[in-house]
Write a protein that holds these residues in place. Structure first.
Motif, PDB file in Angstrom:
ATOM      1  N   ILE A  99       2.658  -0.492   6.511  1.00  0.00           N
ATOM      2  CA  ILE A  99       3.539   0.070   7.540  1.00  0.00           C
ATOM      3  C   ILE A  99       3.133  -0.414   8.924  1.00  0.00           C
ATOM      4  CG2 ILE A  99       4.364   2.209   8.592  1.00  0.00           C
ATOM      5  CD1 ILE A  99       3.902   3.587   5.891  1.00  0.00           C
ATOM      6  N   ARG A 100       4.163  -0.839   9.684  1.00  0.00           N
ATOM      7  CA  ARG A 100       3.945  -1.212  11.085  1.00  0.00           C
ATOM      8  C   ARG A 100       4.401  -0.040  11.939  1.00  0.00           C
ATOM      9  NH1 ARG A 100       3.084  -6.197  12.764  1.00  0.00           N
ATOM     10  NH2 ARG A 100       4.045  -7.088  10.880  1.00  0.00           N
ATOM     11  N   ASP A 101       3.496   0.447  12.771  1.00  0.00           N
ATOM     12  CA  ASP A 101       3.837   1.606  13.590  1.00  0.00           C
ATOM     13  C   ASP A 101       4.527   1.172  14.886  1.00  0.00           C
ATOM     14  OD1 ASP A 101       0.365   2.124  14.555  1.00  0.00           O
ATOM     15  OD2 ASP A 101       1.860   0.754  15.353  1.00  0.00           O
ATOM     16  N   HIS A 102       4.784   2.153  15.742  1.00  0.00           N
ATOM     17  CA  HIS A 102       5.517   1.853  16.980  1.00  0.00           C
ATOM     18  C   HIS A 102       4.710   1.021  17.965  1.00  0.00           C
ATOM     19  CE1 HIS A 102       8.780   5.192  16.517  1.00  0.00           C
ATOM     20  NE2 HIS A 102       8.935   4.182  15.702  1.00  0.00           N
ATOM     21  N   PHE A 103       3.402   0.930  17.730  1.00  0.00           N
ATOM     22  CA  PHE A 103       2.580   0.034  18.534  1.00  0.00           C
ATOM     23  C   PHE A 103       2.495  -1.358  17.892  1.00  0.00           C
ATOM     24  CE2 PHE A 103       1.282   3.173  21.507  1.00  0.00           C
ATOM     25  CZ  PHE A 103       1.169   4.365  20.802  1.00  0.00           C
ATOM     26  N   LEU A 104       3.275  -1.557  16.834  1.00  0.00           N
ATOM     27  CA  LEU A 104       3.372  -2.824  16.107  1.00  0.00           C
ATOM     28  C   LEU A 104       2.076  -3.195  15.400  1.00  0.00           C
ATOM     29  CD1 LEU A 104       5.539  -4.925  18.587  1.00  0.00           C
ATOM     30  CD2 LEU A 104       6.262  -3.358  16.779  1.00  0.00           C
ATOM     31  N   VAL A 105       1.278  -2.177  15.103  1.00  0.00           N
ATOM     32  CA  VAL A 105       0.055  -2.393  14.341  1.00  0.00           C
ATOM     33  C   VAL A 105       0.364  -2.160  12.867  1.00  0.00           C
ATOM     34  CG1 VAL A 105      -2.292  -1.595  13.921  1.00  0.00           C
ATOM     35  CG2 VAL A 105      -1.401  -1.712  16.272  1.00  0.00           C
ATOM     36  N   MET A 106       0.039  -3.141  12.029  1.00  0.00           N
ATOM     37  CA  MET A 106       0.274  -3.048  10.590  1.00  0.00           C
ATOM     38  C   MET A 106      -0.966  -2.479   9.908  1.00  0.00           C
ATOM     39  SD  MET A 106       2.333  -3.685   8.000  1.00  0.00           S
ATOM     40  CE  MET A 106       3.476  -5.001   8.444  1.00  0.00           C
ATOM     41  N   ARG A 107      -0.778  -1.418   9.131  1.00  0.00           N
ATOM     42  CA  ARG A 107      -1.867  -0.833   8.358  1.00  0.00           C
ATOM     43  C   ARG A 107      -1.391  -0.522   6.946  1.00  0.00           C
ATOM     44  NH1 ARG A 107      -2.629   2.150  13.289  1.00  0.00           N
ATOM     45  NH2 ARG A 107      -4.600   1.613  14.314  1.00  0.00           N
ATOM     46  N   ASN A 108      -2.346  -0.401   6.048  1.00  0.00           N
ATOM     47  CA  ASN A 108      -2.059  -0.013   4.677  1.00  0.00           C
ATOM     48  C   ASN A 108      -2.323   1.479   4.512  1.00  0.00           C
ATOM     49  OD1 ASN A 108      -3.271   0.224   1.577  1.00  0.00           O
ATOM     50  ND2 ASN A 108      -1.473  -1.075   1.781  1.00  0.00           N
ATOM     51  N   TYR A 109      -1.375   2.185   3.925  1.00  0.00           N
ATOM     52  CA  TYR A 109      -1.480   3.632   3.788  1.00  0.00           C
ATOM     53  C   TYR A 109      -1.385   4.049   2.325  1.00  0.00           C
ATOM     54  CZ  TYR A 109      -0.610   3.912   8.817  1.00  0.00           C
ATOM     55  OH  TYR A 109      -0.692   3.774  10.188  1.00  0.00           O
ATOM     56  N   TRP A 110      -2.064   5.160   2.024  1.00  0.00           N
ATOM     57  CA  TRP A 110      -2.012   5.761   0.693  1.00  0.00           C
ATOM     58  C   TRP A 110      -1.501   7.195   0.807  1.00  0.00           C
ATOM     59  CZ3 TRP A 110      -2.984   3.245  -3.825  1.00  0.00           C
ATOM     60  CH2 TRP A 110      -3.688   2.044  -3.767  1.00  0.00           C
ATOM     61  N   GLY A 111      -0.739   7.632  -0.191  1.00  0.00           N
ATOM     62  CA  GLY A 111      -0.394   9.034  -0.304  1.00  0.00           C
ATOM     63  C   GLY A 111      -1.514   9.789  -0.997  1.00  0.00           C
ATOM     64  N   PRO A 112      -1.441  11.127  -1.008  1.00  0.00           N
ATOM     65  CA  PRO A 112      -2.502  11.934  -1.625  1.00  0.00           C
ATOM     66  C   PRO A 112      -2.458  11.926  -3.147  1.00  0.00           C
ATOM     67  CG  PRO A 112      -0.757  13.335  -0.809  1.00  0.00           C
ATOM     68  CD  PRO A 112      -0.430  11.944  -0.345  1.00  0.00           C
ATOM     69  N   GLY A 113      -1.348  11.492  -3.735  1.00  0.00           N
ATOM     70  CA  GLY A 113      -1.253  11.419  -5.191  1.00  0.00           C
ATOM     71  C   GLY A 113      -0.487  12.574  -5.797  1.00  0.00           C
ATOM     72  N   THR A 114       0.119  12.313  -6.958  1.00  0.00           N
ATOM     73  CA  THR A 114       0.813  13.351  -7.710  1.00  0.00           C
ATOM     74  C   THR A 114       0.469  13.186  -9.191  1.00  0.00           C
ATOM     75  OG1 THR A 114       2.975  14.380  -8.141  1.00  0.00           O
ATOM     76  CG2 THR A 114       2.943  11.977  -7.968  1.00  0.00           C
ATOM     77  N   GLN A 115       0.196  14.291  -9.854  1.00  0.00           N
ATOM     78  CA  GLN A 115      -0.247  14.254 -11.242  1.00  0.00           C
ATOM     79  C   GLN A 115       0.940  14.104 -12.182  1.00  0.00           C
ATOM     80  OE1 GLN A 115      -3.529  14.501 -12.624  1.00  0.00           O
ATOM     81  NE2 GLN A 115      -2.428  13.951 -14.511  1.00  0.00           N
ATOM     82  N   VAL A 116       0.811  13.164 -13.115  1.00  0.00           N
ATOM     83  CA  VAL A 116       1.774  13.003 -14.199  1.00  0.00           C
ATOM     84  C   VAL A 116       1.020  13.189 -15.505  1.00  0.00           C
ATOM     85  CG1 VAL A 116       3.285  11.402 -15.419  1.00  0.00           C
ATOM     86  CG2 VAL A 116       3.302  11.473 -12.914  1.00  0.00           C
TER      87      VAL A 116
END
Length: 120
Positions: A99-116
């Motif tokens: 994701i590129r934020d409004h400052f145009l910095v690209m970072r990789n993000y993770w969600g907290p997870g969901t159990q299946v």
């Protein structure tokens, strides 16, 4: 601040279906690749499916023909339709995105997870 939140996990019988969703929120300018990973107890996290911003997708061999990844760029959301679920699909499923934020910095993000959990 950017965050990812998954939903749609749960308990399902073998052969059943589930649909996972992951919505990104916050100060987002653009999103490149999005994807789903999973981690079963005692195992390393593995890639399940990924999709580019243009809709090109890739799948782990173990889920090809059963899982479908899609995204809605207008909603900053990625989905994972899981059909013909097997007990070995049981894991915590994590959403991931570049994701590129409004400052145009690209970072990789993770969600907290969901159990299946796939079990009779």
């Amino acid at each position: 601040q950017v965050q990812l939140v998954e939903s749609g996990g749960g308990l399902v019988q073998p052969g059943g279906s589930l649909r996972l969703s992951c919505a990104a929120s916050g100060s987002i300018s653009s999103i490149n690749a999005m994807g789903w990973y999973r981690q079963a107890p005692g195992k390393q996290r593995e890639s399940v499916a990924t999709i580019t911003s243009r809709g090109s997708s890739d799948y782990a061999d173990s889920v090809k023909g059963r899982f479908t990844v899609s995204r809605d760029n207008a909603k900053w959301t990625v989905y994972l339709q899981m059909n013909s679920l097997k007990p070995e699909d049981t894991a915590v499923y994590y959403c991931n995105a570049d994701i590129r934020d409004h400052f145009l910095v690209m970072r990789n993000y993770w969600g907290p997870g969901t159990q299946v959990t796939v079990s009779s």
